[in-house]
Design a protein around this motif. Sequence first.
Motif, mmCIF file in Angstrom:
data_model
loop_
_atom_site.group_PDB
_atom_site.id
_atom_site.type_symbol
_atom_site.label_atom_id
_atom_site.label_comp_id
_atom_site.label_asym_id
_atom_site.label_seq_id
_atom_site.Cartn_x
_atom_site.Cartn_y
_atom_site.Cartn_z
ATOM 1 N N PHE A 170 2.883 -16.207 20.908
ATOM 2 C CA PHE A 170 3.958 -16.984 20.275
ATOM 3 C C PHE A 170 3.415 -17.988 19.266
ATOM 4 C CE2 PHE A 170 6.456 -20.980 20.469
ATOM 5 C CZ PHE A 170 7.596 -20.541 19.803
ATOM 6 N N ILE A 171 2.352 -18.678 19.634
ATOM 7 C CA ILE A 171 1.819 -19.742 18.774
ATOM 8 C C ILE A 171 1.085 -19.184 17.551
ATOM 9 C CG2 ILE A 171 0.192 -21.683 18.700
ATOM 10 C CD1 ILE A 171 0.738 -22.038 21.719
ATOM 11 N N ALA A 172 0.344 -18.091 17.744
ATOM 12 C CA ALA A 172 -0.548 -17.587 16.701
ATOM 13 C C ALA A 172 0.136 -17.280 15.369
ATOM 14 C CB ALA A 172 -1.292 -16.356 17.213
ATOM 15 N N PRO A 173 1.225 -16.497 15.334
ATOM 16 C CA PRO A 173 1.824 -16.191 14.034
ATOM 17 C C PRO A 173 2.302 -17.433 13.287
ATOM 18 C CG PRO A 173 2.622 -14.672 15.713
ATOM 19 C CD PRO A 173 1.904 -15.771 16.433
ATOM 20 N N ILE A 174 2.757 -18.443 14.041
ATOM 21 C CA ILE A 174 3.218 -19.678 13.395
ATOM 22 C C ILE A 174 2.054 -20.396 12.736
ATOM 23 C CG2 ILE A 174 4.313 -21.917 13.781
ATOM 24 C CD1 ILE A 174 5.748 -20.633 16.197
ATOM 25 N N VAL A 175 0.976 -20.591 13.488
ATOM 26 C CA VAL A 175 -0.182 -21.338 12.977
ATOM 27 C C VAL A 175 -0.919 -20.551 11.903
ATOM 28 C CG1 VAL A 175 -2.404 -22.344 13.606
ATOM 29 C CG2 VAL A 175 -0.445 -22.602 15.140
ATOM 30 N N VAL A 176 -1.276 -19.314 12.216
ATOM 31 C CA VAL A 176 -2.041 -18.504 11.272
ATOM 32 C C VAL A 176 -1.205 -18.193 10.022
ATOM 33 C CG1 VAL A 176 -3.177 -16.268 10.937
ATOM 34 C CG2 VAL A 176 -3.506 -17.535 13.075
ATOM 35 N N GLY A 177 0.087 -17.919 10.225
ATOM 36 C CA GLY A 177 0.947 -17.662 9.078
ATOM 37 C C GLY A 177 1.041 -18.845 8.148
ATOM 38 N N TRP A 178 1.118 -20.061 8.711
ATOM 39 C CA TRP A 178 1.178 -21.271 7.889
ATOM 40 C C TRP A 178 -0.133 -21.482 7.136
ATOM 41 C CZ3 TRP A 178 -1.562 -26.021 8.914
ATOM 42 C CH2 TRP A 178 -1.232 -27.048 8.025
ATOM 43 N N LEU A 179 -1.261 -21.269 7.827
ATOM 44 C CA LEU A 179 -2.559 -21.460 7.172
ATOM 45 C C LEU A 179 -2.799 -20.427 6.074
ATOM 46 C CD1 LEU A 179 -4.799 -22.248 10.280
ATOM 47 C CD2 LEU A 179 -4.150 -23.837 8.453
ATOM 48 N N ALA A 180 -2.315 -19.194 6.287
ATOM 49 C CA ALA A 180 -2.555 -18.119 5.324
ATOM 50 C C ALA A 180 -1.524 -18.090 4.197
ATOM 51 C CB ALA A 180 -2.553 -16.774 6.047
ATOM 52 N N ALA A 181 -0.519 -18.989 4.254
ATOM 53 C CA ALA A 181 0.520 -19.018 3.213
ATOM 54 C C ALA A 181 -0.106 -19.293 1.849
ATOM 55 C CB ALA A 181 1.561 -20.071 3.553
ATOM 56 N N ASP A 182 0.606 -18.883 0.803
ATOM 57 C CA ASP A 182 0.137 -19.066 -0.578
ATOM 58 C C ASP A 182 -1.207 -18.387 -0.781
ATOM 59 O OD1 ASP A 182 2.420 -20.639 -1.200
ATOM 60 O OD2 ASP A 182 1.429 -22.402 -0.345
ATOM 61 N N ASN A 183 -1.369 -17.222 -0.138
ATOM 62 C CA ASN A 183 -2.528 -16.359 -0.338
ATOM 63 C C ASN A 183 -3.844 -16.964 0.160
ATOM 64 O OD1 ASN A 183 -0.820 -14.467 -1.749
ATOM 65 N ND2 ASN A 183 -0.903 -15.866 -3.498
ATOM 66 N N ARG A 184 -3.764 -17.846 1.160
ATOM 67 C CA ARG A 184 -4.983 -18.385 1.771
ATOM 68 C C ARG A 184 -5.386 -17.479 2.949
ATOM 69 N NH1 ARG A 184 -1.712 -23.188 1.375
ATOM 70 N NH2 ARG A 184 -1.323 -23.007 3.637
ATOM 71 N N TRP A 185 -5.560 -16.196 2.641
ATOM 72 C CA TRP A 185 -5.771 -15.203 3.683
ATOM 73 C C TRP A 185 -6.957 -15.537 4.577
ATOM 74 C CZ3 TRP A 185 -1.529 -12.582 3.548
ATOM 75 C CH2 TRP A 185 -0.911 -12.284 2.320
ATOM 76 N N HIS A 186 -8.054 -15.863 3.977
ATOM 77 C CA HIS A 186 -9.288 -16.036 4.746
ATOM 78 C C HIS A 186 -9.248 -17.301 5.605
ATOM 79 C CE1 HIS A 186 -11.020 -12.559 2.837
ATOM 80 N NE2 HIS A 186 -10.642 -13.028 1.678
ATOM 81 N N LEU A 187 -8.403 -18.238 5.213
ATOM 82 C CA LEU A 187 -8.200 -19.400 6.080
ATOM 83 C C LEU A 187 -7.472 -18.970 7.354
ATOM 84 C CD1 LEU A 187 -8.662 -22.434 6.264
ATOM 85 C CD2 LEU A 187 -6.449 -22.793 5.147
ATOM 86 N N GLY A 188 -6.518 -18.063 7.197
ATOM 87 C CA GLY A 188 -5.830 -17.525 8.369
ATOM 88 C C GLY A 188 -6.770 -16.737 9.264
ATOM 89 N N PHE A 189 -7.619 -15.897 8.654
ATOM 90 C CA PHE A 189 -8.591 -15.146 9.442
ATOM 91 C C PHE A 189 -9.574 -16.096 10.128
ATOM 92 C CE2 PHE A 189 -7.933 -11.694 6.049
ATOM 93 C CZ PHE A 189 -6.886 -11.140 6.764
ATOM 94 N N GLY A 190 -9.941 -17.175 9.438
ATOM 95 C CA GLY A 190 -10.835 -18.159 10.036
ATOM 96 C C GLY A 190 -10.207 -18.827 11.252
ATOM 97 N N ALA A 191 -8.889 -19.076 11.187
ATOM 98 C CA ALA A 191 -8.207 -19.680 12.335
ATOM 99 C C ALA A 191 -8.261 -18.747 13.546
ATOM 100 C CB ALA A 191 -6.749 -19.976 11.979
ATOM 101 N N ALA A 192 -8.146 -17.428 13.297
ATOM 102 C CA ALA A 192 -8.259 -16.468 14.395
ATOM 103 C C ALA A 192 -9.663 -16.517 15.004
ATOM 104 C CB ALA A 192 -7.948 -15.056 13.890
ATOM 105 N N ALA A 193 -10.682 -16.682 14.149
ATOM 106 C CA ALA A 193 -12.055 -16.794 14.647
ATOM 107 C C ALA A 193 -12.226 -18.051 15.488
ATOM 108 C CB ALA A 193 -13.044 -16.806 13.474
ATOM 109 N N VAL A 194 -11.630 -19.159 15.043
ATOM 110 C CA VAL A 194 -11.706 -20.415 15.806
ATOM 111 C C VAL A 194 -11.011 -20.247 17.155
ATOM 112 C CG1 VAL A 194 -10.913 -22.813 15.884
ATOM 113 C CG2 VAL A 194 -11.915 -21.889 13.782
ATOM 114 N N GLY A 195 -9.876 -19.543 17.161
ATOM 115 C CA GLY A 195 -9.169 -19.308 18.417
ATOM 116 C C GLY A 195 -10.040 -18.578 19.425
ATOM 117 N N MET A 196 -10.719 -17.514 18.971
ATOM 118 C CA MET A 196 -11.593 -16.777 19.887
ATOM 119 C C MET A 196 -12.775 -17.632 20.316
ATOM 120 S SD MET A 196 -11.730 -13.852 21.486
ATOM 121 C CE MET A 196 -12.262 -14.776 22.925
#
Length: 509
Positions: free
Chosen positions: A173-199
């Motif tokens: 539930f939390i992940a799409p909200i957080v990662v989607g917000w970070l990756a908005a405006d084409n900040r894709w790798h910031l979103g991928f980085g957040a997934a790495a931080v989560g793991m």
Amino acid sequence: MMMPGGHMTSGTGAREKTFFGHPRGLATLFGTEMWERFSWYGLRAILATFMAASPVVGGLGLTQQTAQAIVGIYGALIYLVALPGGWVADRVLGARRAVLWGGFVIMCGHISMAIPVRTGVFVALGLLLIIIGTGLLKPNISAMVGKLYPEDDDARRDAGFSIFYLGINLGAFIAPIVVGWLAADNRWHLGFGAAAVGMALGLLQYVLGRRHLKGAGEEPGHRLTPREHRHFVLSALAAAVVIAGALAAWVASGTFDLDTFALVVTVIIVIVPVVYFAYVLFGSHNLTDDERSRMKAYIWLFIAAAVFWMIYDLAPTVLLFFAQDRTDLSLFGIRITAATTQSFNPLFIMIFVPVFASLWVRLGNRVTAPQKFAFALFMIALSFVVMALAARLAESGRISVWWLVLVYLIQVFGELSLSPVGLSVTTKLAPQAFKGQMLGVWFIAVSVGDAVGGQTGRLKNYMSDPAYFLTLAAIAVVAGLALLASVGRLRAMMREHHESAAGTGPASP
């Protein structure tokens, strides 16, 4: 026994801290799984849109059809590798080390995805690492939850798994909200980085809390002999070399393309259960007549489940693209990202799990597994009838995102009628010689559904979006009707009538 304040007394009177009345090790595994699911669902919420985005804004520039196919086989392989992952833990690493190494490999995969270079090489490497790591972590962390409890403590174990699965859905539930917000405006790798931080947070929790696991999963259940271990290593290396060589030769031939690659992998995935069921039914395993009959009935349910997942797991591709391109992304006056729509599903699951659990108890054996599966297929079909109507309305301009809210709500009703029931009926119908493998086989149904679902994007070359949704809905309706028409026959094959006559009590759902 439990003492006030979250402690438990042992027979010697010692006080031990608990996690909501459960072993402290559950807190360790709960947190690890929550953050692993955060990384998985976070990546899934932006992967397809990243692949289809123009290279000008940092995407890969694939067509939506190709992105759908790639995400489909990615999800399929995630579920397919659960079988070998469980075997490696049982024979080589032990569950505890398998989870540790799996989490580390997953984290490396997300880091590879987060490297801000405009090439698909690091993306492919990242996805491969995540697939391998998830195969090690996912089946074995669940097994460790069960090992925290004495064998005769079924009630607390079931409650412990309920808490554990809450962690899964919280992360989802939390992940799409957080990662989607970070990756908005084409900040894709910031979103991928957040997934790495989560793991990474999940791994930290796992390492710091390992003392609370009290030996659970410490050693392999059936460790390989030194000779078997050498054979396993050589076979794994040989398989890797053959696969890598075949791919290299294909690329060098100049005929390689992602769509064809996805199709080839899909065909291989579909062949896997065909070979497995043939091996079980026609091999020399001393199956009884009842076991053979139950297995044949299970194949029907397996196919129905694959059809369900074929449609259900289009959420991170078809429904995500629809949210991005065709809806007004506003909820209660608040702007959201397309990725945030992926949070609707786990939210509804957390709300309705207790409702459906109570419903199945009340209905008892009056509603059989095939009937529940048929209901699930009708629900998934209804959701795509709604999508067809939404797609038709969207031809005139963007529509409310509340259409997707309704679609996900209907789909969750279907999932809660099929997913937990499928796990239960799998354990019930499994032949004695295959009890340990059959839960992995259940996940192959998800794998087949995901892979085939990824290929359904090809239909859009020949039909409109409303026709596409209605076509998939019709497939689900036909499968549901076939199940309903065969309920009596399937119950006989499952030996439910025989069990009732023998006084064995109500059948498992």
